[in-house]
Design a protein around this motif. Structure first.
Motif, PDB file in Angstrom:
ATOM      1  N   SER A   1       7.501  -4.324   5.080  1.00  0.00           N
ATOM      2  CA  SER A   1       6.454  -4.838   4.442  1.00  0.00           C
ATOM      3  C   SER A   1       5.110  -4.403   5.204  1.00  0.00           C
ATOM      4  CB  SER A   1       6.628  -6.454   4.937  1.00  0.00           C
ATOM      5  OG  SER A   1       5.584  -7.508   4.859  1.00  0.00           O
ATOM      6  N   PHE A   2       4.173  -4.062   4.118  1.00  0.00           N
ATOM      7  CA  PHE A   2       3.023  -3.592   4.626  1.00  0.00           C
ATOM      8  C   PHE A   2       1.655  -4.250   4.340  1.00  0.00           C
ATOM      9  CE2 PHE A   2       6.007   0.077   5.034  1.00  0.00           C
ATOM     10  CZ  PHE A   2       5.500   0.597   5.968  1.00  0.00           C
TER      11      PHE A   2
ATOM     12  N   ASP B   1      -8.803   4.382  10.490  1.00  0.00           N
ATOM     13  CA  ASP B   1      -7.736   5.277  10.502  1.00  0.00           C
ATOM     14  C   ASP B   1      -6.215   4.589  10.221  1.00  0.00           C
ATOM     15  OD1 ASP B   1      -8.030   4.161  12.745  1.00  0.00           O
ATOM     16  OD2 ASP B   1      -7.277   5.668  14.062  1.00  0.00           O
ATOM     17  N   GLU B   2      -6.477   3.466   9.904  1.00  0.00           N
ATOM     18  CA  GLU B   2      -4.988   2.551   9.737  1.00  0.00           C
ATOM     19  C   GLU B   2      -5.012   2.135   8.409  1.00  0.00           C
ATOM     20  OE1 GLU B   2      -4.641   0.354  14.220  1.00  0.00           O
ATOM     21  OE2 GLU B   2      -5.919  -0.617  12.955  1.00  0.00           O
ATOM     22  N   ILE B   3      -5.566   2.832   7.449  1.00  0.00           N
ATOM     23  CA  ILE B   3      -5.502   2.390   5.896  1.00  0.00           C
ATOM     24  C   ILE B   3      -5.264   3.855   5.017  1.00  0.00           C
ATOM     25  CG2 ILE B   3      -6.501   0.148   6.243  1.00  0.00           C
ATOM     26  CD1 ILE B   3      -9.103   1.739   5.055  1.00  0.00           C
ATOM     27  N   ILE B   4      -4.770   3.331   4.046  1.00  0.00           N
ATOM     28  CA  ILE B   4      -4.463   4.644   3.099  1.00  0.00           C
ATOM     29  C   ILE B   4      -4.932   3.882   1.730  1.00  0.00           C
ATOM     30  CG2 ILE B   4      -2.983   5.959   1.798  1.00  0.00           C
ATOM     31  CD1 ILE B   4      -1.020   5.913   4.420  1.00  0.00           C
ATOM     32  N   ALA B   5      -5.633   4.607   1.080  1.00  0.00           N
ATOM     33  CA  ALA B   5      -6.425   4.179  -0.353  1.00  0.00           C
ATOM     34  C   ALA B   5      -5.147   4.193  -1.187  1.00  0.00           C
ATOM     35  CB  ALA B   5      -7.779   4.943  -0.605  1.00  0.00           C
ATOM     36  N   LEU B   6      -4.898   3.187  -2.051  1.00  0.00           N
ATOM     37  CA  LEU B   6      -3.896   3.398  -2.866  1.00  0.00           C
ATOM     38  C   LEU B   6      -4.396   3.544  -4.588  1.00  0.00           C
ATOM     39  CD1 LEU B   6      -1.612   0.533  -1.954  1.00  0.00           C
ATOM     40  CD2 LEU B   6      -1.103   3.103  -1.470  1.00  0.00           C
ATOM     41  N   GLN B   7      -5.180   2.696  -4.754  1.00  0.00           N
ATOM     42  CA  GLN B   7      -5.866   2.833  -5.938  1.00  0.00           C
ATOM     43  C   GLN B   7      -7.406   2.261  -5.937  1.00  0.00           C
ATOM     44  OE1 GLN B   7      -4.064   0.099  -8.635  1.00  0.00           O
ATOM     45  NE2 GLN B   7      -2.206   1.450  -8.889  1.00  0.00           N
ATOM     46  N   ASP B   8      -8.178   2.219  -6.989  1.00  0.00           N
ATOM     47  CA  ASP B   8      -9.484   1.844  -6.741  1.00  0.00           C
ATOM     48  C   ASP B   8     -10.017   1.000  -5.786  1.00  0.00           C
ATOM     49  OD1 ASP B   8      -9.704   3.703  -9.068  1.00  0.00           O
ATOM     50  OD2 ASP B   8      -9.888   2.006 -10.613  1.00  0.00           O
ATOM     51  N   ASP B   9      -9.172  -0.146  -5.722  1.00  0.00           N
ATOM     52  CA  ASP B   9      -9.702  -1.117  -4.671  1.00  0.00           C
ATOM     53  C   ASP B   9      -8.636  -1.633  -3.984  1.00  0.00           C
ATOM     54  OD1 ASP B   9     -11.809  -2.885  -3.897  1.00  0.00           O
ATOM     55  OD2 ASP B   9     -10.794  -4.620  -5.034  1.00  0.00           O
TER      56      ASP B   9
ATOM     57  N   ALA C   1       7.097  -0.711  11.376  1.00  0.00           N
ATOM     58  CA  ALA C   1       7.353   0.473  10.696  1.00  0.00           C
ATOM     59  C   ALA C   1       5.914   1.310  10.358  1.00  0.00           C
ATOM     60  CB  ALA C   1       8.040  -0.016   9.115  1.00  0.00           C
ATOM     61  N   PHE C   2       5.869   2.368  10.176  1.00  0.00           N
ATOM     62  CA  PHE C   2       4.487   3.209   9.930  1.00  0.00           C
ATOM     63  C   PHE C   2       4.696   3.866   8.551  1.00  0.00           C
ATOM     64  CE2 PHE C   2       4.790   2.189  14.460  1.00  0.00           C
ATOM     65  CZ  PHE C   2       3.623   1.945  14.613  1.00  0.00           C
ATOM     66  N   VAL C   3       3.662   4.185   8.029  1.00  0.00           N
ATOM     67  CA  VAL C   3       3.639   4.954   6.633  1.00  0.00           C
ATOM     68  C   VAL C   3       2.285   5.893   7.233  1.00  0.00           C
ATOM     69  CG1 VAL C   3       2.024   3.279   5.483  1.00  0.00           C
ATOM     70  CG2 VAL C   3       3.652   5.081   4.236  1.00  0.00           C
ATOM     71  N   ARG C   4       2.405   7.078   6.408  1.00  0.00           N
ATOM     72  CA  ARG C   4       1.503   8.075   6.595  1.00  0.00           C
ATOM     73  C   ARG C   4       1.126   8.585   5.191  1.00  0.00           C
ATOM     74  NH1 ARG C   4       3.410  13.308   9.850  1.00  0.00           N
ATOM     75  NH2 ARG C   4       5.240  13.485   8.755  1.00  0.00           N
TER      76      ARG C   4
END
Length: 136
Positions: free
Chosen positions: A14-15, A89-97, A125-128
Motif C-alpha cells: 500500500s502506497f 524526493d519522496e514522491i514520483i509523478a504518475l500522471q498529470d495530477d 515497502a519502498f518504490v523507486r
C-alpha cells in the motif's frame, strides 16, 4: 536480517497517492503544525529554565505548572500525522495530477477466530522510479 521470512499467502503493498493540490495543502498544514510544535517546546524549555533559576518555591511551582501546560498543548499537536506528508524526493509523478509516495506498507491478511479478515503489518515497502527506456 538474513533470517527474515514471510508468512505463506498473499502479500499486499500500500502506497499513498496524492493530488498536487492535496499535497500542497498538506505541506502548508505540516509547516504550521511543526512551527507550533517548536514554539510549544521552546515555551516549555523557557519555563524549565526559569524554574531552575529561581529560589522562590512558589515561582518554581508556577513555572513547573506552565512547563506542563506547554507540554500538554504540544501533545495535542498532530505532529506524527503531518510527518507522514512526503517531501519532493519522496514522491514520483504518475500522471498529470497524481503523485505516488515512495514509502508504503507491506501487509498480509489472516482470519481471526471468528473468521474475520485482519491485516498483519509485515513492514515497510519502498518504490523507486526506474528507467523505462528500452535498451535494445
Amino acid at each position: 536480517r538474513n533470517d527474515a521470512s514471510l508468512p505463506k499467502g498473499k502479500l499486499y503493498l500500500s502506497f499513498p497517492i496524492w493530488t498536487k493540490v492535496a499535497l500542497r495543502e498538506a505541506r502548508e498544514e505540516k509547516e504550521k503544525v511543526l512551527a507550533k510544535s517548536k514554539e510549544l517546546q521552546d515555551e516549555k524549555q523557557m519555563h524549565i529554565n526559569k524554574m531552575e533559576g529561581t529560589g522562590n518555591p512558589i515561582m518554581k511551582a508556577l513555572h513547573l505548572r506552565n512547563a506542563y501546560e506547554a507540554m500538554e498543548r504540544h501533545s495535542f499537536q498532530p505532529v506524527s500525522k503531518v510527518k507522514m506528508v512526503p517531501s519532493d524526493d519522496e514522491i514520483i509523478a504518475l500522471q498529470d495530477d497524481l503523485l505516488l509516495t515512495t514509502k508504503g506498507l507491506a501487509f498480509t491478511k489472516s482470519k481471526t477466530f471468528f473468521g474475520v479478515d485482519t491485516q498483519i503489518l509485515v513492514g515497510t515497502a519502498f518504490v523507486r522510479n526506474g528507467d523505462t527506456s528500452s535498451s535494445d
